[in-house]
Design an enzyme around this catalytic site. Structure first.
Site, mmCIF file in Angstrom:
data_model
loop_
_atom_site.group_PDB
_atom_site.id
_atom_site.type_symbol
_atom_site.label_atom_id
_atom_site.label_comp_id
_atom_site.label_asym_id
_atom_site.label_seq_id
_atom_site.Cartn_x
_atom_site.Cartn_y
_atom_site.Cartn_z
ATOM 1 C CB SER A 64 -0.928 -0.053 1.420
ATOM 2 O OG SER A 64 -2.023 -0.885 0.860
ATOM 3 C CE LYS A 67 -3.542 0.856 -1.279
ATOM 4 N NZ LYS A 67 -4.494 0.236 0.330
ATOM 5 C CE1 TYR A 189 -3.774 -1.390 -5.109
ATOM 6 C CE2 TYR A 189 -5.462 -3.330 -4.984
ATOM 7 C CZ TYR A 189 -4.171 -1.765 -4.033
ATOM 8 O OH TYR A 189 -4.266 -2.056 -2.646
ATOM 9 C CE1 TYR A 241 -3.241 0.133 4.879
ATOM 10 C CE2 TYR A 241 -2.157 -0.552 6.828
ATOM 11 C CZ TYR A 241 -2.656 -0.420 5.226
ATOM 12 O OH TYR A 241 -1.721 -0.665 4.498
ATOM 13 C CB VAL A 259 -0.143 -6.372 4.018
ATOM 14 C CG1 VAL A 259 -1.450 -5.304 4.401
ATOM 15 C CG2 VAL A 259 -0.458 -6.146 3.123
HETATM 16 N N1 GLU Z 1 -1.803 -5.409 -2.663
HETATM 17 C C1 GLU Z 1 -2.499 -5.345 -0.862
HETATM 18 C C2 GLU Z 1 -4.041 -5.150 -0.744
HETATM 19 O O1 GLU Z 1 -4.549 -4.596 -1.528
HETATM 20 C C3 GLU Z 1 -2.433 -3.742 -0.299
HETATM 21 C C4 GLU Z 1 -2.828 -3.795 1.148
HETATM 22 C C5 GLU Z 1 -1.773 -3.224 1.535
HETATM 23 O O2 GLU Z 1 -0.577 -3.125 1.858
HETATM 24 O O3 GLU Z 1 -2.602 -2.244 2.441
HETATM 25 O O4 GLU Z 1 -4.525 -6.094 -0.458
#
Ligand code: GLU
Length: 421
Positions: A64, A67, A189, A241, A259
């Site tokens: 993430s 992002k 993604y 989060y 994550v």
């Molecule tokens: N690729 C992970 C997902 O979409 C990223 C989640 C994350 O790092 O929060 O579940």
């Protein structure tokens, strides 16, 4: 002398190593294999110096943390109007993979939750998943200042079990937020999330944001000021989060976690920080990573709301240079500094015809400060009949046109000053 900074980072790292709560993410099968004991920290300054401790050169998937960077690229590729039309900027207070969209519009609430990030991915240049992921990889390689690659094993492992993200993709397609095949967008993604990075790389990428979008080592501009401001704003409000409020109060800098156990933090103008340790807390943030950031904030006063007053220190002094009034300025002048200068000049009893501003020790003037300063010059000239001279060897007051035909004389050094009468 040996720099104390690496020793300090090592000490912080050893203290935070003791926090071994939490568990590695296992919903992506490949992440479950991570060595939970890894721990790393890296800081990179806006002039490109990195300080690292621990496993800072061990690679892991960006997840993430991709992002905010993808959001910056989407703003560049599709423009603000399109991106804001499809993705909101409100914190959702929900978990990262919540299947919820704004009532009425179907827009994801922000680009830091999966729904928003999947929509963001679709707004990067490229006609299919591979092209968009490649665009992301290229831009991130420029920010990290080395050629990055994808972790193919993490990619296929997540793709095989991506039911939830596919469900989000199909919902976005139903609402017209995605305009192409949701399978392809989710695939792109997930590939973006599988970019392999080290803690050192991430600190360099964070430093690019801290440096206003200019890569600190190469000097190449990768993003405009407005896009950087937008990216940092959503990181600040939505980056951690559902723990964004805790983070804002306890740490207080824009951040994003992933994550795989990484977290980046950006202190604008000062430093890019990255930490890594795979065990996650209940919010999905690296347990030791959060500890590392809390410790750095406490020790180093990083919290954005903890800023020393700057106004007074801008004015070095008001003295006489012969019959001329000399105002010496210094440092970086923004609104508060310009206000202090303007106030002092307004309150001063200025005899004689000449006023000199020595800005040779000023190293930055914000736009509002420049306008306030030039307005003071205009008033001194037209209302008070003074002659204003600027000692500005480096042209720090860019284009000193005060309006109404007023332009102070600019000289390179005080010794070159000639009084009016
Ligand atoms: N690729 C992970 C997902 O979409 C990223 C989640 C994350 O790092 O929060 O579940």
């Amino acid at each position: 002398m040996r720099s104390p900074i690496p020793d300090y980072l090592q000490e912080v790292l050893e203290d935070c190593r003791l926090a071994d709560g939490g568990a590695v993410a296992d919903y992506i099968p490949d992440l479950a294999r991570a060595n939970p004991d890894r721990i790393a920290i890296a800081l990179t300054t806006p002039d490109g110096v990195s300080y690292c401790a621990g496993d800072a050169d061990v690679a892991f998937s960006i997840q993430s943390i991709s992002k905010p960077f993808a959001y910056g690229i989407a703003l560049l590729d599709s423009g603000f109007d399109t991106v804001l039309g499809k993705i909101g900027v409100e914190p959702s207070g929900e978990a990262f993979n919540e299947i919820s969209l704004e009532v009425g519009t179907g827009r994801p609430r922000n680009p830091m939750i999966n729904a928003g990030a999947i929509a963001t991915h679709s707004l990067m240049q490229g006609s299919n998943a591979d092209e968009r992921a490649e665009r992301f990889r290229e831009r991130m390689s420029l920010a990290a200042n080395r050629e990055l690659s994808f972790d193919e094993s993490v990619f296929t492992s997540e793709l095989d079990t991506a039911y939830r993200n596919l469900a989000i993709g199909y919902m976005l397609r139903t609402h017209g937020i995605l305009e192409s095949d949701p399978d392809d967008v989710v695939r792109g993604y997930i590939r973006q999330c599988a970019l392999s990075v080290t803690t050192r790389d991430l600190s360099m990428m964070a430093a690019t944001l801290a440096n206003g979008g200019v890569q600190p080592v190469t000097g190449r501009r990768l993003s405009g000021d407005r896009a950087v401001r937008q990216v940092l704003s959503v990181m600040m409000t939505c980056g951690m989060y559902d723990a964004a409020g805790d983070w804002m109060t306890a740490v207080g800098i824009p951040a994003k976690s992933g994550v795989a156990g990484g977290i980046i933090g950006v202190l604008p103008g000062q430093v890019g920080i990255a930490v890594f340790s795979p065990r996650l807390d209940a919010h999905g943030n690296s347990t030791r990573g959060v500890k590392l950031f809390e410790r750095l904030t406490d020790d180093m006063g990083l919290h954005l709301m903890e800023v020393p007053p700057v106004g007074r220190s801008v004015l070095r002094g008001h003295t006489m240079h012969g019959d001329a009034h000399l105002f010496g300025l210094q440092g970086s002048i923004r609104f508060a500094g310009a206000e202090a200068v303007v106030r002092q000049v307004a309150d001063a009893d200025i005899s004689g015809d000449d006023v000199i501003f020595d800005v040779s020790r000023v190293h930055g003037v914000s736009d509002v400060a420049r306008r306030m300063f030039l307005e003071a010059v205009r008033r001194l000239t037209l209302d008070d009949g003074k002659r204003v001279t600027l000692v500005d060897p480096d042209g720090i007051v860019h284009n000193p046109d005060a309006g109404d035909g007023v332009r102070p004389e600019v000289i390179a050094e005080l010794a070159g000053f000639r009084p009016r009468s």
